[in-house]
Design an enzyme around this catalytic site. Structure first.
Site, short mmCIF file in Angstrom:
data_model
loop_
_atom_site.label_atom_id
_atom_site.label_comp_id
_atom_site.label_asym_id
_atom_site.label_seq_id
_atom_site.Cartn_x
_atom_site.Cartn_y
_atom_site.Cartn_z
N SER A 58 -35.83 11.98 -6.48
CA SER A 58 -34.76 12.20 -5.29
C SER A 58 -33.58 11.50 -6.00
CB SER A 58 -35.04 11.25 -4.20
OG SER A 58 -34.80 9.97 -4.38
N LYS B 155 -32.20 4.55 -3.68
CA LYS B 155 -31.28 5.61 -3.20
C LYS B 155 -29.86 4.79 -3.49
CE LYS B 155 -33.49 8.49 -0.79
NZ LYS B 155 -34.91 8.15 -1.53
#
Lengths: 212, 212
Positions: free
Chosen positions: B131, B170
DNA sequence: TTGTACTCAGAACTAACGTTCTAGTCAAAT
DNA sequence: ATTTGACTAGAACGTTAGTTCTGAGTACAA
């Protein structure tokens, strides 16, 4: 047990002295540094530090001092660090992995040896340019290379182009008597040159990027 | 200058002795270890080692020995390694930079301190998933994090989602009373949760990838 | 051979250095 | 007031340890 100010000073001085000389100080040197005229007083306080578990002494041995782990931990906070604990995996895709609570000290990343390995001839280069961006190598990254004169197809190498007198970072492919140096960025064209005009300077074994 | 076998032995013994005791040996201890009865002979050979640039001595100081870099280099070959020379820049775009011939030893990358810095609480995580691929962080990479409970917008963080009991890697953005955890991959959606359901586990300060 | 450079041995000398003993101060406890 | 424990001072002692001197063996070149 609590340390007196003097004992703290003594400990600090020993640390600093060892840092500077690579061998421990004598009792008299300590006394001088901490403004104690009497060797017996220094001796007394050294024994106190031993009691506190911060020091080891070897009797009848000049400079027979050694800092113990407890004392070194304080030192670590003052600058040096050897290993980094690897706490586990982290999900960057769908978050799945659980963050482990307990630190498994067995898994410690020793940057110096674990990342670089025991390779003999290792050096680093800072990358300029973005031709390897698709290989996740960005401008500013540090690439760690193993110095070697040969490479296998697909290796990421630092290659010296003798005719251009340039070194560049590319994927290496030997095709017949020619070498294709392939960037990992569609905006760049591969460099194809005769094999005898390319000198491998080393093969990339690790990439390090600092952020934040 | 060439080392005699005796001098080599002496050097080895000094290394080993320091390793074991944290302070250097005396002349007589060296003599005993290397089977030299005369202190003057040891003294003589120590001076030879000084001439050879492998040792430093402090006169009139007991155990006043210290190994010099040259001697430590040999030691490095025997297993431990501290620094990696940074030889310069390399072009990954249009090849421009010239590969420097001389090793500038001033620029040495000490992985432990230069990459990680002097941070107090540092740990590493291995990344799973892609990701963060657009941030040039791939699955399998090692991310080095500084343990901290807060982060600034845009920091790459390891975040613990209390309700999902997951930790994920993230980009961090605080938006009002909610937190947006932004992946760096268009295939993934940002995670938006109330701020009190997010615990920052640390901020990424470096990324390390092994290849080859 | 002779001379020189290099290495080694042993012993003696002296400075360095850890140890120990006596004694003093000061605050807290009895 | 006395005692006790923690700490400090100074001096003396004896071992540890670096230095130096004498002498000698070896290899090599002039």
């Amino acid at each position: 047990m609590n340390l007196s100010e003097r004992q703290q000073k003594i400990l600090d001085f020993i640390r600093q002295y060892i840092e500077e000389h690579d061998y421990p100080p004598t009792i008299r040197e300590i006394g001088q540094a901490v403004k104690i005229s009497s060797t017996s007083v220094v001796n007394y306080n050294l024994d106190k530090l031993v009691e506190a578990g911060l020091l080891e002494r070897t009797s009848d041995v000049s400079r027979g001092l050694r800092l113990r782990d407890g004392a070194r931990v304080l030192e670590a906070a003052a600058g040096r660090r050897r290993g980094i604990p690897i706490l586990g995996h982290i999900a960057a895709g769908q978050p799945i992995t659980v963050f482990p609570e307990s630190v498994d000290t067995a898994d410690v990343l020793d940057l110096a040896t674990d990342v670089v390995g025991r390779a003999e001839e290792v050096y680093a280069l800072r990358v300029q340019g973005d031709s390897m961006i698709d290989a996740l190598v960005d401008s500013g990254d540090l690439v760690i290379l193993n110095y070697q004169k040969t490479a296998n197809n697909g290796d990421m190498v630092a290659a010296w182009l003798t005719d251009r007198e340039e070194t560049t970072l590319k994927y290496f492919f030997l095709e017949g008597d020619r070498v294709r140096l392939q960037p990992a960025n569609p905006n760049y064209e591969p460099i194809i040159v005769p094999a005898d005009q390319v000198e491998i300077q080393g093969k990339v074994i690790a990439i390090i990027r600092r952020v934040g």
